[in-house]
Design a protein around this motif. Structure first.
Motif, PDB file in Angstrom:
ATOM      1  N   GLU A 262       0.829  -1.211   0.000  1.00  0.00           N
ATOM      2  CA  GLU A 262       0.000   0.000   0.000  1.00  0.00           C
ATOM      3  C   GLU A 262       0.861   1.258   0.000  1.00  0.00           C
ATOM      4  O   GLU A 262       0.445   2.303  -0.521  1.00  0.00           O
ATOM      5  N   ASN A 263       2.064   1.152   0.568  1.00  0.00           N
ATOM      6  CA  ASN A 263       2.935   2.322   0.683  1.00  0.00           C
ATOM      7  C   ASN A 263       3.455   2.804  -0.669  1.00  0.00           C
ATOM      8  O   ASN A 263       3.864   3.955  -0.799  1.00  0.00           O
ATOM      9  N   ALA A 266       0.824   5.218  -1.589  1.00  0.00           N
ATOM     10  CA  ALA A 266       0.730   6.252  -0.557  1.00  0.00           C
ATOM     11  C   ALA A 266       1.914   7.210  -0.612  1.00  0.00           C
ATOM     12  O   ALA A 266       1.757   8.430  -0.475  1.00  0.00           O
ATOM     13  N   ASN A 269       1.602   9.451  -3.702  1.00  0.00           N
ATOM     14  CA  ASN A 269       0.552  10.431  -3.471  1.00  0.00           C
ATOM     15  C   ASN A 269       1.027  11.542  -2.533  1.00  0.00           C
ATOM     16  O   ASN A 269       0.798  12.729  -2.784  1.00  0.00           O
ATOM     17  N   GLN A 270       1.707  11.146  -1.467  1.00  0.00           N
ATOM     18  CA  GLN A 270       2.212  12.133  -0.506  1.00  0.00           C
ATOM     19  C   GLN A 270       3.229  13.065  -1.144  1.00  0.00           C
ATOM     20  O   GLN A 270       3.229  14.280  -0.890  1.00  0.00           O
ATOM     21  N   THR A 299      -1.264   9.756  -9.159  1.00  0.00           N
ATOM     22  CA  THR A 299      -0.738   8.622  -8.396  1.00  0.00           C
ATOM     23  C   THR A 299      -1.012   7.304  -9.101  1.00  0.00           C
ATOM     24  O   THR A 299      -0.117   6.454  -9.226  1.00  0.00           O
TER      25      THR A 299
END
Length: 371
Positions: A262-263, A266, A269-270, A299
């Protein structure tokens, strides 16, 4: 083939073969062989050093680049000959006599040197031919403050299925302007040029220099977090087998793997969100509407591109006062992008189709634009 892509492949060859010292070391090894022909320890040490260098070259982007630079010429890329496997086979032969080891090693290295020199001569000819075109490109991007990047497609399905390729290109045409809007208040230029070569498709694009450099940073993050997930997958397999079915331990590892997977999205996106906020702070006119949706679109596309084993390259920057001042830093940025890309794609290949399918299930789908 786009001239900037040819120049990039030439730069790769120069960096990996000449600037790295590989060619110089090879010449030195060959020169030292006669004096060491009765010293099996020294001969094996030379063979081991050559093998380590060749393994690095054969798993880098060099073989692909040489295939582009020398596509149909009588002089073939030296990487088409398995010199590394020949040296490995020689080192693994525990029954070979010292004299035979010396003779075979001498033959392999001399053949390697001969083909390497032929490659150098041919590539010098290509460099001389494209030099005027590279100069014209540099004038163009300096005038408009553009950078040239290549979105490189390696995935088999994308480059062999017209419907899939069209969908992917349309997604990039749609998302690159969105990414531009997150970073700049000025309207983006139209996406330009598609270049095709054997084995991959290079989508060569001119972008605003600030957008291009931010995109480089974004891909660096993407490759880094993908490599972290893949490194974990490789490391944890033998460890899990030592749990002997302990459900609690196995469950903890499965949860950690899920979080690492998932990272990937993430972290990308961050990073985009951070880039947008920095751009907004510097220029309040940067559009701030529908940010979550735009972050999601960028993303999804970047994640999908990376996990499919594709690549991104920064080919050329305008020669401005700022880029001259930041010359070494920009060179380091390109190097970091290249190394992280190679590492992630190598690990992806090594872990095989089961792991690839798991990642593609999470990130591989490209959304089709809906009206």
């Amino acid at each position: 083939m786009n001239m900037q892509m040819l120049q990039e492949h030439i730069n790769t060859f120069t960096r990996e073969v000449v600037d790295s010292g590989f060619k110089r070391d090879l010449d030195d090894y060959i020169s030292s062989l006669p004096a060491n022909q009765n010293n099996i320890v020294a001969l094996r040490e030379i063979a081991q050093k050559v093998l380590a260098d060749l393994d690095h070259l054969y798993t880098s982007d060099l073989p692909e680049g040489l295939g582009v630079l020398l596509p149909k010429k009588p002089t073939r890329p030296f990487t088409e000959v398995p010199f590394n496997e020949n040296v490995r086979k020689l080192l693994n032969n525990t029954e070979i006599q010292q004299a035979d080891f010396f003779n075979q090693l001498t033959q392999i290295l001399n053949q390697l040197k001969k083909q390497l020199q032929q490659n150098i001569s041919e590539i010098d000819n290509v460099r001389e031919f494209i030099a005027p075109y590279i100069l014209e490109d540099e004038k163009l991007i300096a005038k408009d403050n553009f950078a040239i990047i290549a979105i490189v497609f390696n995935e088999h399905r994308t480059i062999t299925n017209l419907k899939e390729f069209t969908k992917t290109v349309n997604a990039w045409n749609r998302v690159l302007p969105i990414y531009h809007q997150l970073l700049k208040s000025e309207s983006p230029e139209d996406v330009q040029i598609v270049e095709v070569q054997n084995g991959s498709i290079d989508f060569v694009v001119t972008l605003d220099i600030d957008v291009a450099l931010n995109l480089v940073d974004l891909f660096k993050v993407g490759f880094e977090v993908l490599a972290a997930y893949l490194s974990y997958k490789k490391m944890i397999k033998p460890i899990i087998s030592s749990y002997y079915g302990n459900k609690k331990l196995i469950s903890q590892e499965e949860e950690r793997e899920k979080l690492l997977l998932e990272n990937i999205g993430a972290a990308i996106n961050q990073k985009i969100d951070e880039q947008h906020k920095q751009a907004k702070k510097a220029d309040d006119a940067v559009d701030s509407t529908s940010i979550p949706k735009k972050l999601e679109q960028v993303t999804n596309l970047i994640s999908s591109h990376i996990v499919k084993g594709n690549d991104m390259k920064l080919l050329a920057l305008p020669e401005t006062a700022e880029t001259k001042k930041e010359g070494k830093k920009l060179s380091d940025e390109k190097g970091a992008l290249r190394e992280r890309s190679i590492a992630a794609r190598r690990q992806l290949r090594e872990l095989g189709p089961e792991v690839q399918q798991n990642i593609l299930g999470a990130y591989g789908k490209i959304e089709v634009e809906t009206k």
